[in-house]
Scaffold this motif. Structure first.
Motif, PDB file in Angstrom:
ATOM      1  N   ASP A 197     -45.595 115.699 -65.019  1.00 23.35           N
ATOM      2  CA  ASP A 197     -44.438 115.021 -64.432  1.00 23.35           C
ATOM      3  C   ASP A 197     -43.868 114.098 -65.508  1.00 23.35           C
ATOM      4  O   ASP A 197     -44.041 112.876 -65.478  1.00 23.35           O
ATOM      5  CB  ASP A 197     -44.878 114.237 -63.189  1.00 23.35           C
ATOM      6  N   LEU A 200     -41.957 110.690 -64.796  1.00 19.09           N
ATOM      7  CA  LEU A 200     -42.818 109.596 -64.350  1.00 19.09           C
ATOM      8  C   LEU A 200     -43.662 109.077 -65.500  1.00 19.09           C
ATOM      9  O   LEU A 200     -43.885 107.860 -65.625  1.00 19.09           O
ATOM     10  CB  LEU A 200     -43.705 110.059 -63.203  1.00 19.09           C
ATOM     11  N   ALA A 204     -43.841 105.232 -66.970  1.00 17.67           N
ATOM     12  CA  ALA A 204     -45.102 104.528 -67.197  1.00 17.67           C
ATOM     13  C   ALA A 204     -45.235 104.087 -68.653  1.00 17.67           C
ATOM     14  O   ALA A 204     -45.706 102.973 -68.936  1.00 17.67           O
ATOM     15  CB  ALA A 204     -46.276 105.433 -66.805  1.00 17.67           C
ATOM     16  N   ARG A 223     -38.136 109.337 -56.936  1.00 19.78           N
ATOM     17  CA  ARG A 223     -38.905 110.413 -56.305  1.00 19.78           C
ATOM     18  C   ARG A 223     -37.986 111.563 -55.910  1.00 19.78           C
ATOM     19  O   ARG A 223     -36.921 111.364 -55.320  1.00 19.78           O
ATOM     20  CB  ARG A 223     -39.616 109.878 -55.058  1.00 19.78           C
ATOM     21  N   HIS A 228     -40.565 113.802 -60.158  1.00 16.10           N
ATOM     22  CA  HIS A 228     -39.716 112.620 -60.309  1.00 16.10           C
ATOM     23  C   HIS A 228     -38.584 112.886 -61.305  1.00 16.10           C
ATOM     24  O   HIS A 228     -38.646 113.815 -62.114  1.00 16.10           O
ATOM     25  CB  HIS A 228     -40.526 111.423 -60.817  1.00 16.10           C
ATOM     26  N   VAL A 383     -52.085 104.804 -63.759  1.00 15.91           N
ATOM     27  CA  VAL A 383     -52.517 104.987 -62.372  1.00 15.91           C
ATOM     28  C   VAL A 383     -51.662 104.122 -61.451  1.00 15.91           C
ATOM     29  O   VAL A 383     -51.171 104.583 -60.408  1.00 15.91           O
ATOM     30  CB  VAL A 383     -54.009 104.628 -62.217  1.00 15.91           C
ATOM     31  N   THR A 384     -51.460 102.866 -61.833  1.00 18.59           N
ATOM     32  CA  THR A 384     -50.632 101.951 -61.045  1.00 18.59           C
ATOM     33  C   THR A 384     -49.200 102.464 -60.926  1.00 18.59           C
ATOM     34  O   THR A 384     -48.537 102.248 -59.906  1.00 18.59           O
ATOM     35  CB  THR A 384     -50.630 100.551 -61.686  1.00 18.59           C
ATOM     36  N   SER A 385     -48.737 103.165 -61.956  1.00 15.50           N
ATOM     37  CA  SER A 385     -47.376 103.713 -61.954  1.00 15.50           C
ATOM     38  C   SER A 385     -47.262 104.989 -61.138  1.00 15.50           C
ATOM     39  O   SER A 385     -46.158 105.519 -60.974  1.00 15.50           O
ATOM     40  CB  SER A 385     -46.924 103.992 -63.397  1.00 15.50           C
ATOM     41  N   GLY A 386     -48.392 105.514 -60.650  1.00 15.19           N
ATOM     42  CA  GLY A 386     -48.350 106.676 -59.786  1.00 15.19           C
ATOM     43  C   GLY A 386     -48.592 108.007 -60.466  1.00 15.19           C
ATOM     44  O   GLY A 386     -48.454 109.066 -59.835  1.00 15.19           O
ATOM     45  N   SER A 388     -50.354 111.228 -61.636  1.00 15.19           N
ATOM     46  CA  SER A 388     -51.413 111.968 -60.959  1.00 15.19           C
ATOM     47  C   SER A 388     -52.673 112.080 -61.820  1.00 15.19           C
ATOM     48  O   SER A 388     -52.624 111.970 -63.048  1.00 15.19           O
ATOM     49  CB  SER A 388     -50.929 113.374 -60.611  1.00 15.19           C
ATOM     50  N   GLU A 389     -53.785 112.315 -61.146  1.00 11.84           N
ATOM     51  CA  GLU A 389     -55.063 112.464 -61.852  1.00 11.84           C
ATOM     52  C   GLU A 389     -55.012 113.658 -62.806  1.00 11.84           C
ATOM     53  O   GLU A 389     -55.548 113.589 -63.919  1.00 11.84           O
ATOM     54  CB  GLU A 389     -56.187 112.644 -60.839  1.00 11.84           C
TER      55      GLU A 389
END
Length: 413
Positions: A197, A200, A204, A223, A228, A383-386, A388-389
């Motif tokens: 992504d 995003l 970040a 979103r 994104h 991670v805080t910014s969303g 993904s793992e």
């Protein structure tokens, strides 16, 4: 498409205007097809010679035709007014001009291009390519669908062309659009089928850079149904004013310098804004940006991804950072010269020419330590910014590989 746009006919001459105050455009001169180099030349008008200024160092105020330095480019600062790969693609798709010369691309890029230059069909009045009302935040999802159609070479409705056409004015290869948010213009960048992504990740990365005391263009993650988009606030607009902006590509070539961070720092020293030590502060910040790009594995830090803003005294200021994100290529070298070992992506190489940034060895180590400590915590910030793992795992393969992790660990106590 308006009747004025539809009436455009291929020509070998257009006209350049100064739009710092769009309500009072000033004529600069003629743009002509430079056939020997398949590019565009510039000749200043007598009125601009009398009261204007050199748009870039290779366009001094003298009465002559300035030819482009390279094929398929425009002369000096005019080159930053043309669209890049995505813009050219949109122009071919939406406008379908009968001729595809650089002069046509300059015209069809439209009125909202980068910086304060405008391209017109007339020397008497500013007659530019217009797109109609600026799209807004509520149009982003629709624009995303149009981007996918352009990438797939699928037709788009005539009524929706105005939503995507303005994005062709901005540089770069990635799909993008221009929208208005709360009265300000923002560049919205979309994914083009990447495995991550990317929009995003860019948001970040930009906000992470801000933690490293780097001035960044404000960003918003938007979103979408699938992933994104990222909105980046334009830094070449202040209210109704347009700021003259040139990329490091144009500025360094105009100055006859090698494409490098130390050379850009020295240009800021020579022509930067001296008031309150602005030029020195920007030189040091450029050093932090270079180090951040190395440690975040941003090896797409080429000379068009750095810009300078010119004030009324023709002095330069480093623009806010933009297009900052991991490249995911593990190249081991940057796109611009870093130091004595050319473009090698090492902190030792960055230290080798720290004096060019007006930094002592001790000061350079302190700056590197500041950036390294921030980058060491990149994963938590992402991670805080969303992010993904799955994307974190892919990014970690590059950012946390031993080549970079060992370098930053040497500066993190």
């Amino acid at each position: 498409m308006s009747k004025a746009n539809a009436a455009y006919r291929p020509t070998d001459q257009l006209h350049l205007w100064w739009l710092a105050q769009p309500s009072a455009p000033i004529y600069i001169g003629q743009l002509n097809t430079a056939r020997t180099q398949r590019g565009v030349s510039l000749r200043y008008d007598a009125s601009w010679l009398a009261r204007g200024f050199a748009l870039s160092e290779d366009l001094p105020l003298i009465d002559q035709e300035f030819l482009p330095r390279e094929k398929d480019t425009a002369a000096g600062a005019v080159d930053d007014a043309r669209p890049d790969r995505w813009g050219e693609r949109v122009i071919r798709f939406v406008d379908k001009p009968s001729r595809l010369s650089l002069l046509e691309y300059l015209y069809f890029a439209g009125d909202d291009r980068f910086g304060a230059l405008g391209v017109s069909t007339s020397p008497e009045t500013y007659s530019a390519r217009r797109f109609g009302p600026m799209p807004s935040l509520e149009n982003v999802a629709a624009i995303d669908e149009l981007v996918k159609k352009v990438l797939a070479n699928e037709p788009i409705p005539e009524a929706q062309k105005r939503l995507i056409a303005p994005g062709g004015t901005m540089g770069g290869a990635r799909p993008k659009a221009l929208i208005a948010i709360d009265g300000h213009q923002w560049v919205v960048k979309f994914s083009d089928g990447d495995s991550t992504d990317t929009p995003l990740v860019e948001h970040a990365s930009m906000t992470l850079a801000a933690r490293a005391r780097i001035r960044v263009a404000p960003t918003q993650a938007l979103r979408l149904h699938d992933g994104h988009a990222v909105a980046v606030k334009r830094f070449d607009r202040v209210g109704d004013q347009r700021l003259h902006a040139i990329t490091a590509n144009v500025a360094l070539k105009a100055a006859g310098e090698q494409i490098g961070y130390p050379e850009l720092a020295q240009l800021l020293r020579r022509r930067g804004i001296p008031a309150n030590g602005t030029n020195m502060a920007h030189m040091r910040e450029l050093f932090r940006r270079m180090v951040f790009n190395i440690l975040i594995d941003n090896t797409d830090d080429h000379e068009k991804n750095h810009a300078l803003l010119m004030d009324d005294a023709q002095q330069f200021a480093l623009s806010p950072a933009y297009d900052v994100l991991p490249s995911g290529q593990a190249l081991g070298y940057q796109q611009m010269r870093v130091g004595a070992n050319e473009a090698d992506s090492t902190l030792e190489n960055a230290m080798s020419m720290c004096a060019s940034f007006m930094l002592s060895k001790a000061e350079a180590r302190e700056e590197i330590a500041t950036v390294a400590k921030v980058v060491a915590n990149w994963k938590g910030h992402f991670v805080t910014s969303g992010v993904s793992e799955r994307d974190l795992d892919l990014l970690a393969q590059q950012i946390d590989r031993s080549f970079l992790a060992d370098q930053r660990a040497a500066y993190v106590s």
